[in-house]
Write an enzyme that holds these catalytic residues in place. Structure first.
Site, PDB file in Angstrom:
ATOM      1  N   LYS A  85      52.911  30.454  66.836  1.00 57.34           N
ATOM      2  CA  LYS A  85      53.071  30.020  68.232  1.00 57.34           C
ATOM      3  C   LYS A  85      51.946  30.592  69.062  1.00 57.34           C
ATOM      4  CE  LYS A  85      56.569  27.910  70.311  1.00 57.34           C
ATOM      5  NZ  LYS A  85      57.260  26.823  69.703  1.00 57.34           N
ATOM      6  N   GLY A 113      62.744  18.414  81.125  1.00 55.08           N
ATOM      7  CA  GLY A 113      61.378  18.260  80.619  1.00 55.08           C
ATOM      8  C   GLY A 113      61.394  17.354  79.407  1.00 55.08           C
ATOM      9  N   ASN A 114      60.390  17.503  78.572  1.00 54.52           N
ATOM     10  CA  ASN A 114      60.231  16.573  77.461  1.00 54.52           C
ATOM     11  C   ASN A 114      61.436  16.533  76.517  1.00 54.52           C
ATOM     12  OD1 ASN A 114      58.794  14.722  75.830  1.00 54.52           O
ATOM     13  ND2 ASN A 114      58.382  16.405  74.422  1.00 54.52           N
TER      14      ASN A 114
HETATM   15  N1  GLU Z   1      56.530  23.107  70.083  1.00 47.02           N
HETATM   16  C1  GLU Z   1      57.437  22.404  69.230  1.00 47.02           C
HETATM   17  C2  GLU Z   1      58.502  23.342  68.682  1.00 47.02           C
HETATM   18  O1  GLU Z   1      58.807  24.377  69.230  1.00 47.02           O
HETATM   19  C3  GLU Z   1      56.719  21.600  68.159  1.00 47.02           C
HETATM   20  C4  GLU Z   1      55.793  22.373  67.291  1.00 47.02           C
HETATM   21  C5  GLU Z   1      54.880  21.507  66.441  1.00 47.02           C
HETATM   22  O2  GLU Z   1      54.974  20.299  66.497  1.00 47.02           O
HETATM   23  O3  GLU Z   1      54.089  22.109  65.732  1.00 47.02           O
HETATM   24  O4  GLU Z   1      59.127  23.057  67.714  1.00 47.02           O
END
Ligand code: GLU
Length: 428
Positions: free
Chosen positions: A107, A221-222
């Site tokens: 992350k 949000g999304n």
């Molecule tokens: N940010 C999204 C999550 O927390 C997607 C991560 C990604 O597609 O790599 O799962």
């Protein structure tokens, strides 16, 4: 706004330790998996529109890559902390493992508030973050994606910077790209839809007719927006949504007892999920306090905003009517509140299972980019449904057979897969 009195990294480690014990993992594997393998702290100088230079702080944490390249989003948030990113990177490892895609977990984040930044300034942050980290990332190493307050536009700036540095086309560097620029149809909807695919399966198992249910959602949000749309499409009624108002710097709950019109709500929402209050009243909404979403008499609660939202101070406000808690956000429930959810017998769809649809679609995006052949939207969403449904069924079957809490069952499956991978590689 994230509740800062709980440390998500401690939560993630507590959850891990509990299941490491259930699995009887050896000491070395425990030590390896309960913390990130690598982390980067970077400073990003940006020439602002007014001519001044501002230094932004950014992170990338690579928790584990035993099952494949590190995968996970990059967040823009004014209260970002390294410990939040550490926790989120760990949850990405479990997320990819529980849906059984060949990726590790990571992350990233930058401490900034996009509400107060021009597009040009945001572009400079994206490019600066990639410049600092490009040598430690790449299609076979670490692949970022959108997350809180980042989207396809940011991903394309990041890709462009990476391709400028390496002098070639590397669409596999990043996912969540715009459609037509290497992005997958359905990626924007995927996380929210995935939440509802797992919810649909949970309701089937509980013998509850989805068309007779109501839900209250935190966030717009999304993730929340697309979850709300899919849930309504399947016949459910969303009676409340709660979201952040950037002008008042607080959140509000928008309630309509006979069901909110999600498209109409979307039309009066800005790109960061703040709803126009005056127009909401015109649509017949009651405007309540931001926390009111949790105390509604509904069948389903969907926290789909940030971490640490269901805590010991509000968990007891959850109505007796609530049967399912589907965690759209990462880490929305603190360990003390989780204990109460477990004791009350509320059916939990844990975060890294419920919201795995985004990364699953990112994986489909990688597959499509690698073959340079892009699927129709229906095909993407059908494959997503298959993956999410089978992951859900495996977790709920294990939970039933072994009498485990759903969160523990999901962890047992995910941690076993990663532990097996580190063992097979000869790391432990
Ligand atoms: N940010 C999204 C999550 O927390 C997607 C991560 C990604 O597609 O790599 O799962």
């Amino acid at each position: 706004m994230s509740n800062t009195s709980y440390n998500p990294y401690e939560t993630a480690q507590q959850q891990f330790d509990r299941v490491a014990e259930i699995l009887g993992l050896d000491e070395a594997t425990r030590e390896l998996l309960r913390q990130p393998m690598r982390e980067y702290h970077v400073l990003i100088p940006v020439k602002m529109d007014d001519g001044s230079v501002k230094i932004f702080k950014g992170f990338r944490v690579q928790h584990n890559d035993a099952r494949g390249p590190v995968k996970g989003g990059i967040r823009f948030h004014p209260q970002e902390t390294i410990d939040t990113i550490r926790a989120l990177s760990m949850w990405m490892t479990w997320k990819c493992a529980v849906v059984d895609i060949p990726l590790g977990g990571g992350k990233g984040g930058v401490i900034c508030d996009p509400h107060n930044l021009s597009d040009r300034e945001q572009e400079q942050i994206c490019r600066g973050w990639v410049r600092q980290l490009a040598k430690d990332m790449g299609p076979n190493v670490d692949v970022p994606a959108p997350d809180v307050m980042t989207n396809a536009k940011h991903m394309l700036w990041m890709l462009d910077e990476f391709e400028t540095i390496y002098g070639g086309k590397y669409p596999g560097f990043i996912t969540g790209k715009p459609v037509g620029m290497g992005g997958s149809l359905g990626r924007t909807e995927a996380t929210g839809y995935g939440v509802i695919f797992t919810l649909r399966e949970a309701l089937k198992e509980l013998g509850i007719d989805i068309t007779k249910t109501t839900a209250s959602i935190q966030g717009f949000g999304n993730v929340a927006k697309h979850a709300a749309k899919k849930y309504c499409e399947l016949g459910g009624k969303v009676i409340a949504i709660s979201c952040w108002d950037n002008t008042d710097k607080k959140s509000y709950t928008f309630k309509k007892a006979d069901g909110l019109d999600i498209d109409a709500m979307e039309a009066i929402t800005d790109t960061y999920g703040s709803v126009d209050k005056k127009k909401a009243v015109d649509l017949g909404c009651e405007i309540l306090d931001g926390d009111a979403w949790i105390e509604q008499d509904v069948d389903i609660l969907i926290p789909a905003a940030l971490e640490n939202q269901i805590t010991s101070s509000n968990v007891n406000k959850i109505s007796k009517q609530v049967k399912v808690l589907a965690e759209g956000a990462n880490g929305p429930t603190t360990p003390d509140a989780d204990q109460i959810i477990r004791e009350r017998g509320i059916f939990l769809i844990p975060d890294f299972l419920a919201n795995a649809g985004g990364v699953t679609c990112s994986y489909f995006e990688q597959v499509q980019c690698n073959s340079n052949y892009f699927w129709e939207k229906d095909e993407v969403l059908e494959k997503l449904d298959v993956k999410m449904t089978s992951a859900f069924k495996a977790v709920s079957e294990l939970a039933r057979k072994k009498g485990l809490y759903m969160r523990d069952a999901a962890y047992v499956i995910a941690i076993s897969r990663v532990a097996q991978a580190v063992k097979n590689r000869g790391w432990v």
